[in-house]
Design a protein around this motif. Structure first.
Motif, PDB file in Angstrom:
ATOM      1  N   CYS A 203      54.555 -28.633 -47.736  1.00  0.00           N
ATOM      2  CA  CYS A 203      54.610 -27.951 -49.148  1.00  0.00           C
ATOM      3  C   CYS A 203      53.327 -28.582 -49.968  1.00  0.00           C
ATOM      4  N   PHE A 204      52.004 -28.064 -49.686  1.00  0.00           N
ATOM      5  CA  PHE A 204      50.813 -28.311 -50.027  1.00  0.00           C
ATOM      6  C   PHE A 204      50.541 -27.186 -50.881  1.00  0.00           C
ATOM      7  N   ARG A 205      49.432 -27.623 -51.821  1.00  0.00           N
ATOM      8  CA  ARG A 205      48.695 -26.782 -52.638  1.00  0.00           C
ATOM      9  C   ARG A 205      47.596 -26.193 -52.219  1.00  0.00           C
ATOM     10  N   TYR A 206      46.923 -26.591 -51.221  1.00  0.00           N
ATOM     11  CA  TYR A 206      45.718 -25.954 -50.898  1.00  0.00           C
ATOM     12  C   TYR A 206      45.824 -25.714 -49.364  1.00  0.00           C
ATOM     13  N   ILE A 207      45.201 -24.560 -49.085  1.00  0.00           N
ATOM     14  CA  ILE A 207      45.020 -24.006 -47.558  1.00  0.00           C
ATOM     15  C   ILE A 207      44.521 -25.313 -46.773  1.00  0.00           C
ATOM     16  N   GLU A 208      43.475 -25.770 -47.199  1.00  0.00           N
ATOM     17  CA  GLU A 208      42.888 -26.884 -46.565  1.00  0.00           C
ATOM     18  C   GLU A 208      43.765 -27.804 -45.992  1.00  0.00           C
ATOM     19  N   GLU A 209      44.608 -28.244 -46.870  1.00  0.00           N
ATOM     20  CA  GLU A 209      45.690 -29.261 -46.585  1.00  0.00           C
ATOM     21  C   GLU A 209      46.629 -28.823 -45.467  1.00  0.00           C
ATOM     22  N   PHE A 210      46.761 -27.740 -45.211  1.00  0.00           N
ATOM     23  CA  PHE A 210      47.690 -27.263 -44.093  1.00  0.00           C
ATOM     24  C   PHE A 210      46.894 -27.369 -42.729  1.00  0.00           C
ATOM     25  N   VAL A 211      45.564 -26.924 -42.996  1.00  0.00           N
ATOM     26  CA  VAL A 211      44.619 -27.088 -41.830  1.00  0.00           C
ATOM     27  C   VAL A 211      44.419 -28.356 -41.418  1.00  0.00           C
ATOM     28  N   ASN A 212      44.294 -29.316 -42.413  1.00  0.00           N
ATOM     29  CA  ASN A 212      44.150 -30.962 -42.047  1.00  0.00           C
ATOM     30  C   ASN A 212      45.251 -31.403 -41.344  1.00  0.00           C
ATOM     31  N   LYS A 213      46.511 -31.005 -41.957  1.00  0.00           N
ATOM     32  CA  LYS A 213      47.691 -31.704 -41.205  1.00  0.00           C
ATOM     33  C   LYS A 213      47.761 -31.230 -39.736  1.00  0.00           C
ATOM     34  N   MET A 214      47.801 -29.945 -39.861  1.00  0.00           N
ATOM     35  CA  MET A 214      47.926 -29.327 -38.168  1.00  0.00           C
ATOM     36  C   MET A 214      46.932 -29.882 -37.270  1.00  0.00           C
ATOM     37  N   ARG A 215      45.621 -29.992 -37.722  1.00  0.00           N
ATOM     38  CA  ARG A 215      44.667 -30.848 -36.938  1.00  0.00           C
ATOM     39  C   ARG A 215      44.787 -32.368 -36.771  1.00  0.00           C
ATOM     40  N   GLY A 216      45.379 -32.951 -37.910  1.00  0.00           N
ATOM     41  CA  GLY A 216      45.323 -34.514 -37.757  1.00  0.00           C
ATOM     42  C   GLY A 216      46.721 -34.916 -37.419  1.00  0.00           C
ATOM     43  N   TYR A 217      48.096 -34.677 -37.547  1.00  0.00           N
ATOM     44  CA  TYR A 217      49.163 -35.479 -37.223  1.00  0.00           C
ATOM     45  C   TYR A 217      49.466 -35.310 -35.908  1.00  0.00           C
ATOM     46  N   SER A 218      50.697 -36.065 -35.814  1.00  0.00           N
ATOM     47  CA  SER A 218      51.039 -36.356 -34.471  1.00  0.00           C
ATOM     48  C   SER A 218      51.231 -35.260 -33.614  1.00  0.00           C
ATOM     49  N   HIS A 219      51.709 -34.069 -33.995  1.00  0.00           N
ATOM     50  CA  HIS A 219      51.902 -32.994 -33.317  1.00  0.00           C
ATOM     51  C   HIS A 219      50.631 -31.789 -33.439  1.00  0.00           C
ATOM     52  N   ALA A 220      49.631 -32.194 -33.175  1.00  0.00           N
ATOM     53  CA  ALA A 220      48.394 -31.524 -33.370  1.00  0.00           C
ATOM     54  C   ALA A 220      48.304 -30.685 -32.072  1.00  0.00           C
ATOM     55  N   ASP A 221      49.019 -31.079 -31.026  1.00  0.00           N
ATOM     56  CA  ASP A 221      49.018 -30.405 -29.582  1.00  0.00           C
ATOM     57  C   ASP A 221      49.586 -29.030 -29.968  1.00  0.00           C
TER      58      ASP A 221
ATOM     59  N   GLU B 103      54.505 -25.081 -64.618  1.00  0.00           N
ATOM     60  CA  GLU B 103      53.190 -24.652 -64.617  1.00  0.00           C
ATOM     61  C   GLU B 103      52.267 -25.486 -63.493  1.00  0.00           C
ATOM     62  N   LYS B 104      52.256 -26.465 -63.384  1.00  0.00           N
ATOM     63  CA  LYS B 104      51.389 -27.321 -62.798  1.00  0.00           C
ATOM     64  C   LYS B 104      51.825 -27.174 -61.307  1.00  0.00           C
ATOM     65  N   PHE B 105      53.257 -27.158 -61.028  1.00  0.00           N
ATOM     66  CA  PHE B 105      53.688 -27.046 -59.575  1.00  0.00           C
ATOM     67  C   PHE B 105      54.382 -25.565 -59.194  1.00  0.00           C
ATOM     68  N   ARG B 106      53.579 -24.641 -59.962  1.00  0.00           N
ATOM     69  CA  ARG B 106      54.171 -23.220 -59.762  1.00  0.00           C
ATOM     70  C   ARG B 106      54.295 -22.925 -58.280  1.00  0.00           C
ATOM     71  N   PHE B 107      53.437 -23.371 -57.304  1.00  0.00           N
ATOM     72  CA  PHE B 107      53.161 -22.923 -55.870  1.00  0.00           C
ATOM     73  C   PHE B 107      54.403 -23.682 -55.168  1.00  0.00           C
TER      74      PHE B 107
ATOM     75  N   GLU C 113      45.675 -21.899 -52.968  1.00  0.00           N
ATOM     76  CA  GLU C 113      44.358 -22.179 -53.506  1.00  0.00           C
ATOM     77  C   GLU C 113      43.497 -22.508 -52.138  1.00  0.00           C
ATOM     78  N   ARG C 114      42.264 -22.212 -51.964  1.00  0.00           N
ATOM     79  CA  ARG C 114      41.605 -22.193 -50.651  1.00  0.00           C
ATOM     80  C   ARG C 114      41.242 -23.736 -50.254  1.00  0.00           C
ATOM     81  N   SER C 115      40.830 -24.364 -51.273  1.00  0.00           N
ATOM     82  CA  SER C 115      40.056 -25.692 -51.053  1.00  0.00           C
ATOM     83  C   SER C 115      40.287 -26.528 -52.094  1.00  0.00           C
ATOM     84  N   SER C 116      39.941 -27.920 -51.658  1.00  0.00           N
ATOM     85  CA  SER C 116      40.024 -29.100 -52.680  1.00  0.00           C
ATOM     86  C   SER C 116      39.108 -29.836 -52.606  1.00  0.00           C
TER      87      SER C 116
END
Length: 363
Positions: A267-285, A345-349, A358-361
Motif C-alpha cells: 500500500c505505497f504512494r509511489y511506484i518507486e516504493e513498489f520497485v524498492n520493496k520488490m528488489r529489497g525484501y526477503s522474497h525478492a527471488d 485528500e492526503k491519502f486518496r491513493f 506518483e512515479r518517484s519520491s
C-alpha cells in the motif's frame, strides 16, 4: 506376435511421461513455472500455515471495557492495566506508519522503530524515518528509534539473514527498556502494514487474554479498494514476562483473535516504493524477470488488483484460489482507519478509485 502394449493404453502413458518430463525440465530453468505448478496444486498437498483455532471477537462502537466484555470473550478482567508497546521494523512506509501511529496513539505508550541502512537483500537505502522525523513530531515523546546496520550478502546467501538479524536488534532494544517496577507491558509484534485496531488492543489491555496471541486481520492489496481475504495471522501480542522466543514474525501460538486489524500489503504512494520493496525484501527471488519492475506494468497491476509478481495467489482451497484470482474491487470504505477518512485528500491513493500512483519520491 502380439504387441507388448496395447495402443489404447500406451498413448496416455506416453503423454503423461512427456508432460512430466517437460514440467521437470521447465522447473529446473524457471522459478516462475515452478511457482505456477506449486501454487496451482497447493490445495491438493498443503494445509494453511498459522493458528488453527479462531477466537470470537466482540465489539460495537461505544462499548464499555468492563467485566462483561471480558466474560463475553471467556476471559477475566485484569487487576491492573498494562502499558502497550508497539514494535515495528521500518523501511519506507511513511504513510502507513503515520496512519498506524494515529490509530494506536490512544492505547500505545511507546512506539519502537528499528530502521536499517540496507534492505534485506543488502541494497543501500536512505534512513527514511530519520529524514522525515518531523512528520511524527506529535508522537516524539513516545518514540524509541534505533538504526540497524545490516551487511552485504554473500553469493547465494538468503535475505532472511539480514531480516533475522534486524529482528534480533529489535529484541535487544525492547529488553533495554524493561522496567521491573511496572506491570509487564503488552508488546505488539507486527510489520508496519499490519495495523491492529485500537479497540483490539484496548480489549487485550483490559482482559486477561492468552499470551502470546495472534491477530487475524482483514487483508487488502495496494489500497483499501482491493480486499484479499482474512488469511493474515502473523501479527501477534505478547505479555512481556511470558515472552520466550524474542521478536519474531512466525507462529508462536495455536490461537488467533478474529477480525483484529487491517493488513494492507504493498500500500505505497509511489511506484518507486513498489520497485524498492520488490528488489529489497526477503522474497525478492519472486522477481523472475526484470520486466516485472516496469513502472507502466506496476501501475496497470495496481489498478487491476492483480498480483505484482505475476504469481497465483497463495490459497489452500480451490474456491479461495479462484476468488483471489478474480478479485472484485469494493466501493465500501466502512471500518477502515479513522485517520485515513479524516485525511482523505492526503491519502486518496488508499481509497476506492484512487489507484493512480506518483512515479518517484525522495526516499
Amino acid at each position: 506376435m502380439l504387441p507388448l502394449f496395447h495402443y489404447g493404453t500406451l498413448r496416455p502413458q506416453l503423454l503423461l511421461a512427456v508432460l512430466l518430463f517437460l514440467a521437470f525440465h521447465a522447473t529446473r530453468h524457471s522459478l516462475q513455472i515452478h511457482n505456477f505448478i506449486s501454487y496451482s496444486t497447493r490445495p491438493l498437498w498443503d494445509r494453511p500455515l498459522g493458528p488453527a483455532d479462531v477466537l470470537p471477537h466482540y465489539y460495537a462502537e461505544g462499548i464499555h471495557y468492563d467485566t462483561h466484555i471480558c466474560e463475553l470473550h471467556g476471559w477475566k478482567p485484569r487487576d491492573e492495566r498494562p502499558d502497550v508497546w508497539d514494535a515495528v521494523l521500518f523501511s519506507t512506509e511513511l504513510d502507513l506508519l503515520e496512519i498506524r501511529m494515529h490509530e494506536l496513539d490512544s492505547v500505545v505508550s511507546k512506539f519502537f522503530i528499528v530502521e536499517s541502512d540496507l534492505t534485506f537483500t543488502g541494497l543501500p537505502k536512505n534512513l527514511t524515518f530519520a529524514e522525515n522525523g518531523g512528520r511524527f513530531a506529535t508522537f516524539e515523546h513516545k518514540i524509541i528509534y534505533s538504526v540497524f546496520h545490516a551487511r552485504q550478502l554473500e553469493p547465494d546467501e538468503s535475505p532472511f539473514v539480514n531480516e533475522i538479524a534486524q529482528r534480533q536488534h529489535m529484541d535487544s532494544l525492547l529488553r533495554d527498556y524493561k522496567d521491573p517496577s511496572r506491570p509487564p507491558p503488552l508488546v505488539i509484534f507486527s510489520d508496519v502494514d499490519e495495523i491492529p485496531y485500537a479497540h483490539t488492543m484496548r480489549l487485550l489491555q483490559y482482559c486477561e487474554a492468552p499470551s502470546p496471541i495472534h491477530l487475524q486481520m482483514r487483508e487488502y492489496i495496494y489500497s483499501f479498494e482491493w480486499p484479499a481475504g482474512e488469511g493474515s495471522w502473523r501479527a501477534q501480542v505478547h505479555r512481556w514476562d511470558l515472552m520466550s522466543d524474542g521478536y519474531g514474525h512466525s507462529q508462536v501460538a495455536g490461537v488467533k483473535l478474529a477480525n483484529a486489524g487491517w493488513h494492507c500489503s504493498f500500500c505505497f504512494r509511489y511506484i518507486e516504493e513498489f520497485v524498492n520493496k520488490m528488489r529489497g525484501y526477503s522474497h525478492a527471488d519472486r522477481v523472475t524477470d526484470l520486466s516485472l519492475l516496469d513502472p507502466d506494468r506496476i501501475q496497470r497491476v495496481i489498478c487491476e488488483g492483480s498480483d505484482i509478481f505475476g504469481m497465483l495467489p497463495e490459497a489452500y482451497r480451490y474456491k479461495d484460489l479462484l476468488t483471489l484470482m478474480d478479485k472484485d474491487p469494493t466501493l465500501s470504505a466502512v471500518h477502515i482507519p479513522r485517520y485515513l477518512i479524516e485525511n482523505s485528500e492526503k491519502f486518496r491513493f488508499l481509497l476506492p478509485g484512487g489507484c493512480f500512483r506518483e512515479r518517484s519520491s525522495s526516499i
